[in-house]
Motif scaffolding. Structure first.
Motif, short mmCIF file in Angstrom:
data_model
loop_
_atom_site.label_atom_id
_atom_site.label_comp_id
_atom_site.label_asym_id
_atom_site.label_seq_id
_atom_site.Cartn_x
_atom_site.Cartn_y
_atom_site.Cartn_z
N HIS A 1 18.04 24.38 -26.66
CA HIS A 1 18.41 24.59 -25.25
C HIS A 1 18.16 23.30 -24.46
O HIS A 1 18.57 22.23 -24.90
N ILE A 2 17.48 23.37 -23.32
CA ILE A 2 17.32 22.20 -22.45
C ILE A 2 16.15 21.30 -22.86
O ILE A 2 15.85 20.32 -22.17
N THR B 1 6.87 16.84 -28.80
CA THR B 1 6.77 15.39 -28.78
C THR B 1 5.48 14.95 -28.11
O THR B 1 4.80 14.03 -28.59
N ARG B 2 5.11 15.61 -27.03
CA ARG B 2 3.87 15.27 -26.34
C ARG B 2 2.64 15.59 -27.19
O ARG B 2 1.56 15.03 -26.95
N LEU B 3 2.80 16.44 -28.18
CA LEU B 3 1.71 16.75 -29.11
C LEU B 3 1.69 15.80 -30.30
O LEU B 3 0.86 15.95 -31.20
N GLY B 4 2.60 14.84 -30.31
CA GLY B 4 2.57 13.80 -31.33
C GLY B 4 3.62 13.88 -32.41
O GLY B 4 3.64 13.04 -33.32
N ALA B 5 4.50 14.88 -32.35
CA ALA B 5 5.56 15.00 -33.36
C ALA B 5 6.72 14.07 -33.03
O ALA B 5 6.95 13.72 -31.87
N HIS B 6 7.45 13.68 -34.06
CA HIS B 6 8.68 12.90 -33.89
C HIS B 6 9.84 13.90 -33.97
O HIS B 6 10.25 14.32 -35.05
N MET B 7 10.37 14.28 -32.81
CA MET B 7 11.24 15.45 -32.74
C MET B 7 12.72 15.11 -32.59
O MET B 7 13.11 14.15 -31.94
N THR B 8 13.52 15.98 -33.20
CA THR B 8 14.96 16.06 -32.99
C THR B 8 15.26 17.46 -32.49
O THR B 8 14.68 18.44 -32.98
N GLY B 9 16.14 17.58 -31.50
CA GLY B 9 16.56 18.88 -31.02
C GLY B 9 18.04 19.09 -31.28
O GLY B 9 18.83 18.15 -31.14
N LEU B 10 18.41 20.30 -31.67
CA LEU B 10 19.81 20.62 -31.95
C LEU B 10 20.22 21.87 -31.19
O LEU B 10 19.49 22.86 -31.18
N ASP B 11 21.39 21.82 -30.55
CA ASP B 11 21.91 22.98 -29.84
C ASP B 11 23.42 22.88 -29.77
O ASP B 11 23.98 21.77 -29.78
N GLN C 1 21.38 18.08 -20.45
CA GLN C 1 20.18 18.26 -19.65
C GLN C 1 18.94 17.82 -20.42
O GLN C 1 18.03 17.19 -19.85
N ALA C 2 18.88 18.14 -21.70
CA ALA C 2 17.73 17.76 -22.52
C ALA C 2 17.61 16.24 -22.63
O ALA C 2 16.51 15.68 -22.50
N ARG C 3 18.73 15.57 -22.89
CA ARG C 3 18.70 14.11 -22.99
C ARG C 3 18.27 13.48 -21.67
O ARG C 3 17.48 12.53 -21.65
N SER C 4 18.80 13.99 -20.57
CA SER C 4 18.46 13.44 -19.26
C SER C 4 16.98 13.61 -18.97
O SER C 4 16.32 12.68 -18.47
N LEU C 5 16.43 14.78 -19.28
CA LEU C 5 15.02 15.04 -19.01
C LEU C 5 14.13 14.17 -19.88
O LEU C 5 13.15 13.59 -19.39
N ALA C 6 14.45 14.04 -21.16
CA ALA C 6 13.64 13.21 -22.05
C ALA C 6 13.65 11.75 -21.60
O ALA C 6 12.61 11.08 -21.60
N GLU C 7 14.82 11.28 -21.20
CA GLU C 7 14.91 9.89 -20.73
C GLU C 7 14.10 9.71 -19.45
O GLU C 7 13.38 8.71 -19.30
N LEU D 1 11.51 11.34 -18.50
CA LEU D 1 10.08 11.43 -18.78
C LEU D 1 9.58 10.34 -19.72
O LEU D 1 8.38 10.22 -19.97
N GLY D 2 10.50 9.54 -20.25
CA GLY D 2 10.11 8.43 -21.11
C GLY D 2 9.78 8.80 -22.53
O GLY D 2 9.00 8.11 -23.20
N HIS D 3 10.41 9.88 -23.04
CA HIS D 3 10.14 10.33 -24.41
C HIS D 3 11.32 10.00 -25.31
O HIS D 3 12.48 10.18 -24.93
N GLU D 4 11.01 9.54 -26.51
CA GLU D 4 12.05 9.26 -27.50
C GLU D 4 12.30 10.52 -28.32
O GLU D 4 11.56 10.82 -29.26
N VAL D 5 13.31 11.27 -27.95
CA VAL D 5 13.70 12.49 -28.65
C VAL D 5 15.19 12.40 -28.92
O VAL D 5 15.96 12.10 -28.01
N GLU D 6 15.59 12.67 -30.14
CA GLU D 6 17.01 12.69 -30.47
C GLU D 6 17.53 14.11 -30.25
O GLU D 6 17.01 15.07 -30.82
N PHE D 7 18.55 14.23 -29.42
CA PHE D 7 19.18 15.52 -29.19
C PHE D 7 20.61 15.48 -29.73
O PHE D 7 21.38 14.58 -29.40
N VAL D 8 20.94 16.48 -30.55
CA VAL D 8 22.21 16.52 -31.26
C VAL D 8 22.96 17.79 -30.86
O VAL D 8 22.40 18.89 -30.92
N GLU D 9 24.23 17.63 -30.49
CA GLU D 9 25.07 18.78 -30.16
C GLU D 9 25.81 19.23 -31.42
O GLU D 9 26.63 18.49 -31.97
#
Length: 274
Positions: free
Chosen positions: A62-63, A71-81, A89-95, A97-105
């Motif tokens: 989701h978002i 990610t904030r707990l230390g995992a290297h995360m990818t999100g898929l939706d 929305q997820a990409r915008s929020l991660a950017e 907040l300064g987090h490196e998370v890969e989000f895949v549609e």
């Protein structure tokens, strides 16, 4: 009948921006506190344990608030939706907040086509996810295809007994909808959403499926996973039964009258056999 993916995607696309703006997803708290994590992930912590350093994928993310929490707990995360609006929305929020998370549609069943197979230490699936899928065996195959040997599945989900309850005004708890997976979906037409918002939606129809506990566990076992944990809970993160639940200090909701009558949710863990 219209394709369930198109119907459900229209519903989620419309709700994604409303969910970002809703206090239910606490986006302002993520912005204000770099250590803040979602109530859902906080509830999971006693069973989830440390995820520091693991490579994880959050299916049906989701978002992305739970993905960012991991990610904030230390995992290297990818999100898929499958919702492009939610992924945006997820990409915008991660950017922001300064987090490196890969989000895949992508569709859930296409996950192993767009993500590296047998590469993840953790597959995480949050609450309210698998009911959008018609075939739990295909889902289990995707989980097995993504996990590395000895990798772990962690899923907390609404209990299939809860999903099978009917809407009643007399206070009775009664099973009125399928408990077991059916070929045809249960079709809902509901104007609102599960968090507070003033948005009026136009895409209100959804197609959903229930999956019995035995069906879920058997699917995972047949896909080559070993069940390592199963716990049932007496609460869920939203008001699942209107007017009959109390809001708990930890953000969860529980049946007000004799909550021990109803399994509200469950946590299941499994490991892919090496």
């Amino acid at each position: 009948m219209a394709d369930y993916r198109d119907v459900n995607r229209a519903n989620w696309d419309e709700r994604a921006p409303a969910h970002v703006d809703s206090p239910g997803y606490a986006v302002d708290k993520f912005r204000a506190d770099p250590a803040y994590i979602s109530d859902v992930v906080r509830f999971d912590l006693p069973l989830l344990g440390s995820v520091a350093g693991v490579r994880g994928v959050h299916l049906q993310c989701h978002i992305g608030t739970d993905t960012i929490s991991l990610t904030r707990l230390g995992a290297h995360m990818t999100g898929l939706d499958f919702s492009g609006a939610a992924i945006a929305q997820a990409r915008s929020l991660a950017e922001e907040l300064g987090h490196e998370v890969e989000f895949v549609e992508a569709e859930l069943y296409d996950a192993t086509s767009v993500l590296p197979e047998h590469s993840f230490d953790l597959v995480f699936t949050g609450i309210g996810a698998i009911g959008w899928l018609p075939d739990i065996k295909r889902w289990a195959g995707v989980v097995a295809g993504l996990l590395a040997p000895d990798g772990r599945l962690f899923i907390r989900e609404g209990h299939p007994v809860l999903w099978s309850l009917g809407d009643r005004t007399d206070g009775l708890i009664a099973i009125e909808h399928p408990y077991f997976e059916q070929d045809e979906p249960t079709v809902w037409d509901e104007p609102g959403t599960y968090v507070e918002t003033d948005t009026e939606f136009t895409h209100t129809v959804t197609h959903e499926w229930n999956h019995g506990l035995g069906e879920i566990m058997t699917a995972l076992l047949e896909a080559g996973l070993s069940i390592t944990g199963f716990v049932e809970h007496d609460s869920v993160p939203w008001e699942a039964i209107d007017g009959q639940m109390e809001h708990l200090p930890n953000g969860e909701w529980r049946l007000r009258d004799r909550p021990h009558r109803l399994p509200h949710s469950y946590t299941l863990q499994a490991v892919k056999l090496a």
